[in-house]
Motif scaffolding. Structure first.
Motif, mmCIF file in Angstrom:
data_model
loop_
_atom_site.group_PDB
_atom_site.id
_atom_site.type_symbol
_atom_site.label_atom_id
_atom_site.label_comp_id
_atom_site.label_asym_id
_atom_site.label_seq_id
_atom_site.Cartn_x
_atom_site.Cartn_y
_atom_site.Cartn_z
ATOM 1 N N LYS A 83 71.543 -58.352 -70.407
ATOM 2 C CA LYS A 83 70.704 -59.552 -70.454
ATOM 3 C C LYS A 83 71.380 -60.733 -69.765
ATOM 4 N N TYR A 84 72.728 -60.740 -69.768
ATOM 5 C CA TYR A 84 73.466 -61.908 -69.289
ATOM 6 C C TYR A 84 74.325 -61.616 -68.060
ATOM 7 N N LEU A 85 74.555 -60.338 -67.747
ATOM 8 C CA LEU A 85 75.330 -59.992 -66.559
ATOM 9 C C LEU A 85 74.375 -59.563 -65.458
ATOM 10 N N PRO A 86 74.289 -60.258 -64.360
ATOM 11 C CA PRO A 86 73.323 -59.922 -63.302
ATOM 12 C C PRO A 86 73.648 -58.588 -62.660
ATOM 13 N N ASP A 87 72.635 -57.727 -62.579
ATOM 14 C CA ASP A 87 72.834 -56.418 -61.968
ATOM 15 C C ASP A 87 73.076 -56.511 -60.472
ATOM 16 N N ALA A 88 72.465 -57.491 -59.832
ATOM 17 C CA ALA A 88 72.575 -57.582 -58.374
ATOM 18 C C ALA A 88 73.978 -57.951 -57.915
ATOM 19 N N GLU A 89 74.818 -58.473 -58.827
ATOM 20 C CA GLU A 89 76.131 -58.959 -58.425
ATOM 21 C C GLU A 89 77.078 -57.814 -58.070
ATOM 22 N N TYR A 90 77.004 -56.699 -58.814
ATOM 23 C CA TYR A 90 77.916 -55.577 -58.567
ATOM 24 C C TYR A 90 77.162 -54.246 -58.521
ATOM 25 N N ALA A 91 75.879 -54.280 -58.240
ATOM 26 C CA ALA A 91 75.080 -53.048 -58.317
ATOM 27 C C ALA A 91 75.564 -51.999 -57.334
ATOM 28 N N ASN A 92 76.022 -52.407 -56.172
ATOM 29 C CA ASN A 92 76.404 -51.447 -55.139
ATOM 30 C C ASN A 92 77.801 -50.869 -55.339
ATOM 31 N N GLU A 93 78.641 -51.508 -56.130
ATOM 32 C CA GLU A 93 80.019 -51.045 -56.259
ATOM 33 C C GLU A 93 80.387 -50.600 -57.663
ATOM 34 N N ILE A 94 79.755 -51.170 -58.693
ATOM 35 C CA ILE A 94 80.092 -50.813 -60.075
ATOM 36 C C ILE A 94 78.797 -50.492 -60.806
ATOM 37 N N ALA A 95 78.564 -49.216 -61.078
ATOM 38 C CA ALA A 95 77.375 -48.805 -61.828
ATOM 39 C C ALA A 95 77.655 -48.899 -63.327
ATOM 40 N N TRP A 96 76.614 -49.194 -64.087
ATOM 41 C CA TRP A 96 76.795 -49.314 -65.528
ATOM 42 C C TRP A 96 77.226 -47.988 -66.140
ATOM 43 N N GLY A 97 76.595 -46.908 -65.729
ATOM 44 C CA GLY A 97 76.891 -45.597 -66.321
ATOM 45 C C GLY A 97 75.645 -44.977 -66.888
ATOM 46 N N PRO A 98 75.039 -45.535 -67.937
ATOM 47 C CA PRO A 98 73.782 -44.983 -68.456
ATOM 48 C C PRO A 98 72.655 -45.161 -67.436
ATOM 49 N N SER A 99 71.774 -44.169 -67.380
ATOM 50 C CA SER A 99 70.633 -44.277 -66.492
ATOM 51 C C SER A 99 69.612 -45.250 -67.072
ATOM 52 N N ASP A 100 68.698 -45.681 -66.213
ATOM 53 C CA ASP A 100 67.654 -46.593 -66.686
ATOM 54 C C ASP A 100 66.782 -45.936 -67.734
ATOM 55 N N GLY A 101 66.584 -44.619 -67.597
ATOM 56 C CA GLY A 101 65.776 -43.914 -68.593
ATOM 57 C C GLY A 101 66.443 -43.897 -69.955
ATOM 58 N N GLU A 102 67.742 -43.661 -69.980
ATOM 59 C CA GLU A 102 68.463 -43.671 -71.262
ATOM 60 C C GLU A 102 68.413 -45.043 -71.916
#
Length: 708
Positions: free
Chosen positions: A628-647
């Motif tokens: 909610k507070y960490l922008p995905d666009a900032e590190y989307a290309n280099e650091i993936a969260w891990g869980p898929s969007d479906g999970e």
């Protein structure tokens, strides 16, 4: 607990003429520290002496063992030796005014006089002052080391009557035992100036000193003198951003409800309760780290916008303001001239005058002995004659030695010194003028510091809440304690001016000499630009007249511009620190998730798989909170969260739906569903209760409508 490198336990005797601290290695990274920690002690967390209780240790304890604390205390006392007792007998600042002020250390740009004033301002800095009764309490306080996110790193039980420095040194040593060798640390402490002085003087933390950046916690900053604030206040020094070190105070407040219970509890029970409380606080704060980072980003942005508007209004170039700031720091951190501080030539002249007095006294003594010897010879008193002859021989030898010393000192004066010395009618006037000039310079420096620290306190008090009134009162009283000293200096300066005027009136001064104007005590603290305190009329030679008042001191718009420039600098630093923290959060979560997935694949038992499953759900909850507070666009290309969007979507849907039926662990493990008959035996459907409750509520509401 890390295995300690016992180098710090070995006695160290540094060579006095050699700097024992090597220069820090150049860093290619930004100058900001990698981590920020704060040290503080709470003297309300005491424990009465009682019978020992059964041993009980928390698996994740934050307390450093008492044995290690005793070793560090013995090590610090051994290094200091007898100097601690000598320092305890040291006179106050008013009693050592005749000593020359100087920097405490070449790497510490705060003078000894200012450090002594800071030490007297804080009760915690005085190790001789009692805060707790050791006859009644077994543990007198807790000292803690917290990170800038208010998370506890280590705690230390204190058993002394005051806040001794070995506790802070041990906590910092413990921190560095767990850090990589190239990591920089920003350390905030309420009396950090005393800690830095001890570290440089005695070699404490010598191995880590190039990696340490000291700052005073903002909660206690305004109790320090102004030169100390210029060096250690995190708002005025580089690399700290908006880090304030107030996390310790919030932590002490969070455990304040346990004071009454823990004061009478057993030793092991007390530690276990505190560790459990800290464990719960850490679990709670972990989910709020991303929100904290977002909130600090908004705060930094608001500060920058406000400061940039002020910079535009002041209409000065930032590069010029930066030069003015450097000039201000250099001027206000230099050692303050003492009242009786004289130049080398004036000291030499005074020494010659004193030696002349010695020669004069010895001549009178010699003449008296010679007269007595003649009288004894007239009376034919052989015993007195022999005794007086011996005394006369000694007197002549002493006189000859004194005359030789006088010639040596007169020869060392030089032409200018001998010219001043030969003019005996001006000797008293010159001495008074030098003394008055030293008094005025010291008075001027103290007034400057007083004005700037008052302004800083007043700006801070406008933003304070009701809970901070005690802090404001403490710091305001610390500033007021320095006012009598300024008034005393002003009175002594005015008395010296009267003496100079008397010398001029008696024609014992050079021609065209004018008396210096006195300073009105009624307007002493106003510091207007045309005040007498800035003018050295009648105190210096024409070629030594002081230049005009610098812009950083006399122009209010320049001072506002400097403050705005510093806020922009701190905002830029804060943004870089927060960006680095956001990246660290993403990297930490990605590593945790990948390691957890690998552990689930290699789980060797049903119990281990269930534990890892619950850990996985906790990480999913943390991911949904942080995203909610960490922008995905900032590190989307280099650091993936891990869980898929479906999970993440399924977990959020489960959280939004009331939990019914079995735990999803079996579905997670991929086990087949049980037969319907087996489910009927073990499982009861409570859905009809929800329906029944809903119908009852609806019927009640219908009846109420009818009655109304």
């Amino acid at each position: 607990m890390a295995r300690y490198n016992e180098l710090w336990l070995q006695p160290r005797v540094p060579e006095p003429a050699q700097n024992p601290f090597p220069d820090p290695k150049p860093r290619t990274r930004p100058s900001e520290a990698d981590v920020f920690v704060c040290v503080d002690a709470c003297f309300t967390q005491k424990r009465h002496k009682s019978q020992p209780d059964a041993p009980k240790t928390h698996p994740d304890t934050h307390f450093i063992p008492d044995e290690l604390s005793a070793q560090m205390e013995e090590y610090v006392e051994r290094v200091r030796g007898d100097q601690t007792s000598k320092r305890a007998k040291k006179a106050t600042c008013e009693e050592v005014e005749d000593e020359d002020d100087h920097y405490a250390h070449p790497n510490l740009h705060v003078s000894e006089a200012n450090l002594d004033v800071c030490e007297e301002s804080f009760t915690a800095a005085d190790e001789r002052r009692t805060k707790s009764n050791t006859q009644q309490f077994d543990i007198t306080a807790i000292m803690g080391l917290l990170c800038r996110h208010d998370r506890v790193l280590w705690l230390l039980n204190m058993r002394s009557t005051g806040e001794k420095q070995f506790g802070a040194l041990l906590l910092v040593e413990e921190l560095f035992q767990h850090l990589p060798e190239d990591m920089q640390v920003g350390l905030l402490y309420d009396i950090v100036c005393q800690l830095a002085r001890s570290a440089l003087k005695w070699g404490f933390l010598e191995r880590y000193f190039p990696r340490l950046a000291f700052a005073v916690a903002v909660f206690h900053a305004f109790g320090h003198v102004w030169p100390c604030q210029l060096v250690f206040h995190p708002r005025y020094r580089e690399g700290f951003g908006f880090t304030n070190g107030e996390g310790c105070e919030r932590f002490w407040h969070s455990i304040s409800h346990l004071i009454a219970h823990l004061r009478i509890s057993g030793s092991h029970h007390r530690l276990y309760v505190l560790d459990a409380q800290i464990k719960h606080a850490d679990e709670t704060s972990l989910f709020k780290l991303a929100e904290w980072n977002h909130r600090r980003s908004l705060h930094s942005k608001a500060k920058r916008v406000e400061a940039e508007d002020e910079l535009e209004d002041c209409d000065y170039a930032v590069s010029w303001l930066r030069k003015q700031w450097k000039a201000q720091v250099a001027s206000q951190t230099k050692p303050v001239a003492r009242m009786t501080q004289k130049s080398a030539s004036e000291k030499a002249i005074a020494s010659v005058l004193a030696q002349r007095q010695v020669v004069s006294v010895l001549k009178e003594k010699k003449a008296e002995i010679e007269a007595n010897l003649l009288d004894a010879a007239d009376r034919s008193n052989t015993d007195d004659t022999l005794l007086l002859a011996s005394d006369l021989k000694k007197a002549r030898a002493a006189l000859g030695k004194a005359q030789t010393e006088l010639k040596r000192k007169e020869g060392a004066l030089g032409v200018d010194g001998r010219n001043k010395l030969n003019n005996k009618t001006q000797a008293k006037f010159l001495e008074l003028r030098v003394s008055a000039l030293a008094l005025k310079k010291r008075l001027r420096d103290l007034l400057r510091a007083h004005k700037f620290e008052r302004e800083a306190l007043e700006r801070n008090s406008r933003r304070q809440q009701g809970s901070d009134r005690n802090l404001r009162d403490h710091t305001l009283n610390a500033i007021k304690l320095r006012r009598p000293k300024i008034v005393k200096l002003n009175r002594q300066y005015n008395e010296t001016c009267d003496k100079i005027a008397a010398e001029i009136k008696s024609k014992r001064a050079p021609r065209r000499a004018i008396p210096p104007p006195k300073i009105d005590p009624k307007i002493l603290f106003q510091l207007d630009i045309a005040d007498t305190v800035w003018q050295d009329i009648g105190l210096e030679d024409p070629e030594e007249e002081e230049k005009e008042v610098p812009p950083w001191l006399g122009d209010e718009s320049v001072r506002k511009g400097i403050r705005a420039m510093l806020v922009v600098d701190r905002a830029n630093e804060e943004d870089r620190i927060l960006e680095k923290e956001r990246r660290s959060l993403r990297i930490w979560f990605a590593e945790e998730w990948s390691i957890l997935e690998l552990a689930i694949q290699h789980a060797d038992s049903q119990a281990a798989a269930y534990f890892l499953h619950r850990r996985r759900r906790r990480l999913l909850a943390l991911c949904t909170t942080w995203r909610k507070y960490l922008p995905d666009a900032e590190y989307a290309n280099e650091i993936a969260w891990g869980p898929s969007d479906g999970e993440v979507a399924r977990y959020m849907a489960q959280r939004a739906t009331a939990a019914r039926g079995r735990d999803d662990f079996e579905a997670f493990m991929g086990e087949p569903e049980k037969e319907a008959e087996e489910e009927e035996e073990d499982e009861v459907d409570f859905g009809w209760l929800d329906t029944l409750n809903t119908e009852e509520v609806d019927s009640d509401s219908d009846h109420s409508d009818v009655e109304d």
